[in-house]
Design a protein around this motif. Structure first.
Motif, mmCIF file in Angstrom:
data_model
loop_
_atom_site.group_PDB
_atom_site.id
_atom_site.type_symbol
_atom_site.label_atom_id
_atom_site.label_comp_id
_atom_site.label_asym_id
_atom_site.label_seq_id
_atom_site.Cartn_x
_atom_site.Cartn_y
_atom_site.Cartn_z
ATOM 1 N N ILE A 1 0.841 -1.196 0.000
ATOM 2 C CA ILE A 1 0.000 0.000 0.000
ATOM 3 C C ILE A 1 0.880 1.251 0.000
ATOM 4 O O ILE A 1 0.612 2.212 -0.732
ATOM 5 N N GLU A 2 1.934 1.239 0.800
ATOM 6 C CA GLU A 2 2.866 2.382 0.832
ATOM 7 C C GLU A 2 3.458 2.627 -0.548
ATOM 8 O O GLU A 2 3.554 3.774 -0.999
ATOM 9 N N ARG A 3 3.838 1.560 -1.212
ATOM 10 C CA ARG A 3 4.464 1.666 -2.534
ATOM 11 C C ARG A 3 3.522 2.306 -3.544
ATOM 12 O O ARG A 3 3.940 3.078 -4.399
ATOM 13 N N VAL B 1 1.904 6.826 1.117
ATOM 14 C CA VAL B 1 1.595 7.089 2.518
ATOM 15 C C VAL B 1 2.441 6.144 3.373
ATOM 16 O O VAL B 1 2.451 4.939 3.142
ATOM 17 N N ALA B 2 3.161 6.684 4.357
ATOM 18 C CA ALA B 2 3.978 5.880 5.270
ATOM 19 C C ALA B 2 3.137 5.451 6.457
ATOM 20 O O ALA B 2 2.472 6.266 7.088
ATOM 21 N N PHE B 3 3.156 4.161 6.751
ATOM 22 C CA PHE B 3 2.353 3.601 7.833
ATOM 23 C C PHE B 3 3.200 3.304 9.055
ATOM 24 O O PHE B 3 4.385 3.001 8.945
ATOM 25 N N GLU B 4 2.560 3.367 10.210
ATOM 26 C CA GLU B 4 3.169 2.901 11.453
ATOM 27 C C GLU B 4 2.103 2.136 12.229
ATOM 28 O O GLU B 4 0.907 2.346 12.045
ATOM 29 N N PHE B 5 2.554 1.230 13.084
ATOM 30 C CA PHE B 5 1.646 0.420 13.890
ATOM 31 C C PHE B 5 1.664 0.925 15.322
ATOM 32 O O PHE B 5 2.729 1.014 15.933
ATOM 33 N N LYS C 1 -8.235 -2.002 -5.010
ATOM 34 C CA LYS C 1 -7.546 -1.181 -6.007
ATOM 35 C C LYS C 1 -6.260 -0.659 -5.387
ATOM 36 O O LYS C 1 -6.239 -0.251 -4.228
ATOM 37 N N ALA C 2 -5.187 -0.678 -6.163
ATOM 38 C CA ALA C 2 -3.855 -0.367 -5.657
ATOM 39 C C ALA C 2 -3.751 1.005 -5.000
ATOM 40 O O ALA C 2 -3.022 1.169 -4.033
ATOM 41 N N HIS C 3 -4.477 1.985 -5.504
ATOM 42 C CA HIS C 3 -4.356 3.346 -4.976
ATOM 43 C C HIS C 3 -5.519 3.727 -4.069
ATOM 44 O O HIS C 3 -5.657 4.889 -3.694
ATOM 45 N N ASP C 4 -6.341 2.768 -3.696
ATOM 46 C CA ASP C 4 -7.554 3.048 -2.929
ATOM 47 C C ASP C 4 -7.311 2.843 -1.431
ATOM 48 O O ASP C 4 -7.585 1.778 -0.885
ATOM 49 N N LEU C 5 -6.799 3.873 -0.788
ATOM 50 C CA LEU C 5 -6.510 3.807 0.638
ATOM 51 C C LEU C 5 -7.777 3.580 1.461
ATOM 52 O O LEU C 5 -7.754 2.873 2.462
ATOM 53 N N GLN C 6 -8.898 4.121 1.005
ATOM 54 C CA GLN C 6 -10.161 3.929 1.724
ATOM 55 C C GLN C 6 -10.584 2.463 1.716
ATOM 56 O O GLN C 6 -11.060 1.944 2.722
ATOM 57 N N ALA C 7 -10.392 1.768 0.607
ATOM 58 C CA ALA C 7 -10.742 0.340 0.542
ATOM 59 C C ALA C 7 -9.879 -0.454 1.515
ATOM 60 O O ALA C 7 -10.369 -1.372 2.183
ATOM 61 N N ARG D 1 -4.854 9.585 10.536
ATOM 62 C CA ARG D 1 -4.030 10.315 9.567
ATOM 63 C C ARG D 1 -3.454 11.572 10.201
ATOM 64 O O ARG D 1 -4.043 12.645 10.126
ATOM 65 N N PRO D 2 -2.266 11.469 10.831
ATOM 66 C CA PRO D 2 -1.647 12.668 11.391
ATOM 67 C C PRO D 2 -1.260 13.688 10.312
ATOM 68 O O PRO D 2 -1.164 14.867 10.582
ATOM 69 N N SER D 3 -1.056 13.211 9.074
ATOM 70 C CA SER D 3 -0.775 14.100 7.948
ATOM 71 C C SER D 3 -1.142 13.377 6.660
ATOM 72 O O SER D 3 -1.458 12.187 6.680
ATOM 73 N N GLN D 4 -1.087 14.074 5.539
ATOM 74 C CA GLN D 4 -1.429 13.466 4.252
ATOM 75 C C GLN D 4 -0.472 12.334 3.892
ATOM 76 O O GLN D 4 -0.850 11.400 3.204
#
Length: 132
Positions: free
Chosen positions: A65-67, A71-75, A90-96, A111-114
């Motif tokens: 998803i990051e690729r 968007v950079a993810f953290e746990f 879908k590859a670019h669908d962050l909402q999905a 989402r602390p930032s975009q």
């Protein structure tokens, strides 16, 4: 032996793969194995702009998803990274992706930032019957 020549011991036999087969190359040679049709479909999902997950860890899914989204993810909790996920999005669908995590794991995306996202396990609501 003249420069640019190869000896008979360096010649490898020709390997030919067919439909639904994969060839794995290793220093000792090549091996061919059959790949089930559903696996082929998942592996080729990218051609339709889709990502396919079938038992990958959440950490592996997040890297994909990051690729695709940048968007950079953290746990929030490192144990979330070991959860196994499955599905097509879908590859670019962050909402999905967010919906997949919320529906299946009660994980919310903050989402602390975009360019950043934090995955947090949602606290069960009073009277919530879902269990892990």
């Amino acid at each position: 032996m003249p420069s640019g020549s190869i000896s008979a011991s360096q010649v490898r036999p020709k390997v030919v793969g067919r439909a639904n087969e994969e060839i794995e190359l290793a220093p000792g040679g090549a091996s061919i194995s059959t790949v089930a049709a559903p696996v082929v479909q998942r592996r080729l999902a990218w051609r339709d702009g889709m990502l396919s997950f079938d038992g990958e860890t959440l950490a592996e899914a997040v890297r994909e998803i990051e690729r695709h989204t940048g968007v950079a993810f953290e746990f929030a909790d490192p144990s979330l990274a070991t959860l196994r996920v499955g599905g097509f999005i879908k590859a670019h669908d962050l909402q999905a992706f967010t919906d997949l995590l919320d529906t299946n794991f009660d994980i919310e995306l903050q989402r602390p930032s975009q360019s950043r996202a934090r995955l947090v396990r949602r606290a069960p609501a009073q009277g919530d019957a879902r269990r892990d």
